[in-house]
Design a protein around this motif. Sequence first.
Motif, PDB file in Angstrom:
ATOM      1  N   MET A   1       0.843  -1.001   0.044  1.00 41.23           N
ATOM      2  CA  MET A   1      -0.078  -0.105  -0.003  1.00 41.23           C
ATOM      3  C   MET A   1       0.997   1.080  -0.003  1.00 41.23           C
ATOM      4  SD  MET A   1      -2.997   0.765   2.714  1.00 41.23           S
ATOM      5  CE  MET A   1      -3.146   2.535   3.341  1.00 41.23           C
ATOM      6  N   ALA A   2       0.598   2.041  -0.775  1.00 41.68           N
ATOM      7  CA  ALA A   2       1.436   3.600  -0.923  1.00 41.68           C
ATOM      8  C   ALA A   2       0.489   4.490  -0.217  1.00 41.68           C
ATOM      9  CB  ALA A   2       1.525   4.073  -2.255  1.00 41.68           C
ATOM     10  N   ILE A   3       1.387   5.565   0.539  1.00 41.75           N
ATOM     11  CA  ILE A   3       0.970   6.620   1.159  1.00 41.75           C
ATOM     12  C   ILE A   3       1.433   8.057   0.582  1.00 41.75           C
ATOM     13  CG2 ILE A   3       0.969   7.502   3.607  1.00 41.75           C
ATOM     14  CD1 ILE A   3       0.987   4.749   4.709  1.00 41.75           C
ATOM     15  N   ALA A   4       0.586   8.859   0.679  1.00 39.52           N
ATOM     16  CA  ALA A   4       0.899  10.108   0.060  1.00 39.52           C
ATOM     17  C   ALA A   4       1.545  10.896   1.412  1.00 39.52           C
ATOM     18  CB  ALA A   4      -0.541  10.933  -0.368  1.00 39.52           C
ATOM     19  N   ILE A   5       2.960  11.354   0.822  1.00 41.54           N
ATOM     20  CA  ILE A   5       3.645  12.183   1.869  1.00 41.54           C
ATOM     21  C   ILE A   5       4.161  13.332   1.399  1.00 41.54           C
ATOM     22  CG2 ILE A   5       5.958  11.840   3.036  1.00 41.54           C
ATOM     23  CD1 ILE A   5       3.933   9.640   4.190  1.00 41.54           C
ATOM     24  N   LYS A   6       4.078  14.540   2.259  1.00 38.58           N
ATOM     25  CA  LYS A   6       4.521  15.789   1.802  1.00 38.58           C
ATOM     26  C   LYS A   6       5.580  16.124   2.433  1.00 38.58           C
ATOM     27  CE  LYS A   6       3.164  20.433   1.242  1.00 38.58           C
ATOM     28  NZ  LYS A   6       2.240  21.500   1.446  1.00 38.58           N
ATOM     29  N   TYR A   7       6.556  16.903   1.700  1.00 36.84           N
ATOM     30  CA  TYR A   7       7.957  17.290   2.311  1.00 36.84           C
ATOM     31  C   TYR A   7       7.703  18.908   2.517  1.00 36.84           C
ATOM     32  CZ  TYR A   7      12.934  18.102   2.518  1.00 36.84           C
ATOM     33  OH  TYR A   7      14.018  18.683   2.818  1.00 36.84           O
ATOM     34  N   ASN A   8       8.265  19.289   3.585  1.00 36.50           N
ATOM     35  CA  ASN A   8       8.480  20.657   3.874  1.00 36.50           C
ATOM     36  C   ASN A   8       9.639  20.903   4.343  1.00 36.50           C
ATOM     37  OD1 ASN A   8       5.506  21.111   3.641  1.00 36.50           O
ATOM     38  ND2 ASN A   8       4.927  19.936   5.509  1.00 36.50           N
ATOM     39  N   GLY A   9      10.746  20.290   4.111  1.00 36.85           N
ATOM     40  CA  GLY A   9      11.863  20.559   4.416  1.00 36.85           C
ATOM     41  C   GLY A   9      12.559  22.018   3.722  1.00 36.85           C
ATOM     42  N   PRO A  10      13.623  22.512   4.231  1.00 33.24           N
ATOM     43  CA  PRO A  10      14.256  23.656   3.731  1.00 33.24           C
ATOM     44  C   PRO A  10      14.899  23.447   2.291  1.00 33.24           C
ATOM     45  CG  PRO A  10      15.858  22.504   5.526  1.00 33.24           C
ATOM     46  CD  PRO A  10      14.358  21.796   5.266  1.00 33.24           C
ATOM     47  N   LYS A  11      15.432  22.239   2.141  1.00 30.09           N
ATOM     48  CA  LYS A  11      15.823  22.037   0.555  1.00 30.09           C
ATOM     49  C   LYS A  11      15.610  20.788   0.096  1.00 30.09           C
ATOM     50  CE  LYS A  11      20.222  20.133   2.856  1.00 30.09           C
ATOM     51  NZ  LYS A  11      21.602  20.192   3.165  1.00 30.09           N
ATOM     52  N   PRO A  12      15.853  20.478  -1.284  1.00 33.71           N
ATOM     53  CA  PRO A  12      15.168  19.312  -1.891  1.00 33.71           C
ATOM     54  C   PRO A  12      16.165  17.950  -0.893  1.00 33.71           C
ATOM     55  CG  PRO A  12      15.994  20.853  -3.641  1.00 33.71           C
ATOM     56  CD  PRO A  12      16.405  21.339  -2.087  1.00 33.71           C
ATOM     57  N   ALA A  38       7.195   5.175   4.423  1.00 31.36           N
ATOM     58  CA  ALA A  38       6.321   6.448   4.925  1.00 31.36           C
ATOM     59  C   ALA A  38       6.315   6.443   6.472  1.00 31.36           C
ATOM     60  CB  ALA A  38       4.794   6.251   4.264  1.00 31.36           C
ATOM     61  N   ILE A  39       6.061   5.082   6.994  1.00 33.66           N
ATOM     62  CA  ILE A  39       6.134   5.127   8.513  1.00 33.66           C
ATOM     63  C   ILE A  39       7.417   5.837   9.304  1.00 33.66           C
ATOM     64  CG2 ILE A  39       5.920   3.698  10.510  1.00 33.66           C
ATOM     65  CD1 ILE A  39       3.955   1.976   8.817  1.00 33.66           C
ATOM     66  N   LYS A  40       8.431   5.394   8.531  1.00 34.02           N
ATOM     67  CA  LYS A  40       9.771   6.001   8.979  1.00 34.02           C
ATOM     68  C   LYS A  40      10.054   7.192   8.852  1.00 34.02           C
ATOM     69  CE  LYS A  40      11.842   1.483   8.470  1.00 34.02           C
ATOM     70  NZ  LYS A  40      12.651   0.286   7.570  1.00 34.02           N
ATOM     71  N   LEU A  41       9.621   7.721   7.374  1.00 30.43           N
ATOM     72  CA  LEU A  41       9.762   9.158   7.009  1.00 30.43           C
ATOM     73  C   LEU A  41       8.906  10.194   7.900  1.00 30.43           C
ATOM     74  CD1 LEU A  41       9.972   9.069   3.304  1.00 30.43           C
ATOM     75  CD2 LEU A  41      11.711   9.637   4.770  1.00 30.43           C
ATOM     76  N   LEU A  42       7.912   9.679   8.179  1.00 28.94           N
ATOM     77  CA  LEU A  42       6.548  10.398   9.001  1.00 28.94           C
ATOM     78  C   LEU A  42       7.243  10.768  10.524  1.00 28.94           C
ATOM     79  CD1 LEU A  42       3.328   9.037   7.578  1.00 28.94           C
ATOM     80  CD2 LEU A  42       4.183  11.378   7.411  1.00 28.94           C
ATOM     81  N   ARG A  43       8.419  10.049  10.872  1.00 32.14           N
ATOM     82  CA  ARG A  43       8.796  10.298  12.284  1.00 32.14           C
ATOM     83  C   ARG A  43       9.590  11.559  12.321  1.00 32.14           C
ATOM     84  NH1 ARG A  43      11.197   4.265  12.731  1.00 32.14           N
ATOM     85  NH2 ARG A  43       9.314   3.367  13.199  1.00 32.14           N
ATOM     86  N   HIS A  44       9.877  12.062  11.006  1.00 28.07           N
ATOM     87  CA  HIS A  44      10.799  13.570  10.805  1.00 28.07           C
ATOM     88  C   HIS A  44       9.704  14.477  10.804  1.00 28.07           C
ATOM     89  CE1 HIS A  44      14.640  10.977  10.527  1.00 28.07           C
ATOM     90  NE2 HIS A  44      13.842  10.067   9.854  1.00 28.07           N
ATOM     91  N   PRO A  45      10.066  15.457  11.286  1.00 32.42           N
ATOM     92  CA  PRO A  45       9.477  16.782  11.352  1.00 32.42           C
ATOM     93  C   PRO A  45       9.097  17.454   9.846  1.00 32.42           C
ATOM     94  CG  PRO A  45      11.393  17.341  12.324  1.00 32.42           C
ATOM     95  CD  PRO A  45      11.473  16.190  12.147  1.00 32.42           C
ATOM     96  N   PHE A  47       8.234  16.119   7.023  1.00 37.37           N
ATOM     97  CA  PHE A  47       7.302  15.105   6.345  1.00 37.37           C
ATOM     98  C   PHE A  47       6.119  15.214   7.135  1.00 37.37           C
ATOM     99  CE2 PHE A  47      11.224  13.463   5.085  1.00 37.37           C
ATOM    100  CZ  PHE A  47      11.168  13.193   3.713  1.00 37.37           C
ATOM    101  N   GLU A  48       5.027  15.393   6.418  1.00 33.88           N
ATOM    102  CA  GLU A  48       3.697  15.311   6.961  1.00 33.88           C
ATOM    103  C   GLU A  48       2.824  14.188   5.960  1.00 33.88           C
ATOM    104  OE1 GLU A  48       0.747  18.583   5.613  1.00 33.88           O
ATOM    105  OE2 GLU A  48       2.425  19.356   6.390  1.00 33.88           O
ATOM    106  N   ASP A  49       1.874  13.531   6.450  1.00 30.27           N
ATOM    107  CA  ASP A  49       0.969  12.705   6.023  1.00 30.27           C
ATOM    108  C   ASP A  49      -0.103  13.550   5.060  1.00 30.27           C
ATOM    109  OD1 ASP A  49      -0.948  10.631   5.120  1.00 30.27           O
ATOM    110  OD2 ASP A  49      -0.908   9.754   6.967  1.00 30.27           O
TER     111      ASP A  49
END
Length: 118
Positions: A1-12, A38-45, A47-49
């Motif tokens: 299953m794929a999850i949509a993840i948004k990246y809000n970091g300061p650089k690519p 996604a579960i792992k990435l969402l631990r970082h601020p 990224f957001e679901d």
Amino acid sequence: MAIAIKYNGPKPFTDHLYGSKLHWEIGDTREDVPEHIAIKLLRHPEFEDARKRKTEIKVEELPREEQDNLPPLVNLEAMTKDQLAQYAHRNFGVVLDAGMKKSELLDTVRLQMGKRAR
């Protein structure tokens, strides 16, 4: 299953930490992120679901007949397990076992709320 993840970091960002090699530009949303990554990435601020954003629709943006059909805003965490089961049944027609863990009930109700908002 794929999850949509948004990246809000300061650089690519390209994921080398978890081996997916997925790439985001600032503000990008990827809808093809495998659930285990996604579960792992969402631990970082950074990224957001992105699925949460779909449920954050303002009532004013909906047609009037849909506004009338929305369940009232409630604090789900403050509800007892029985209240959560009753809320799900009354607002979404879903029968839940109040004997489930509260966290599972909360997740199920939130999932139903997300389906309703789309």
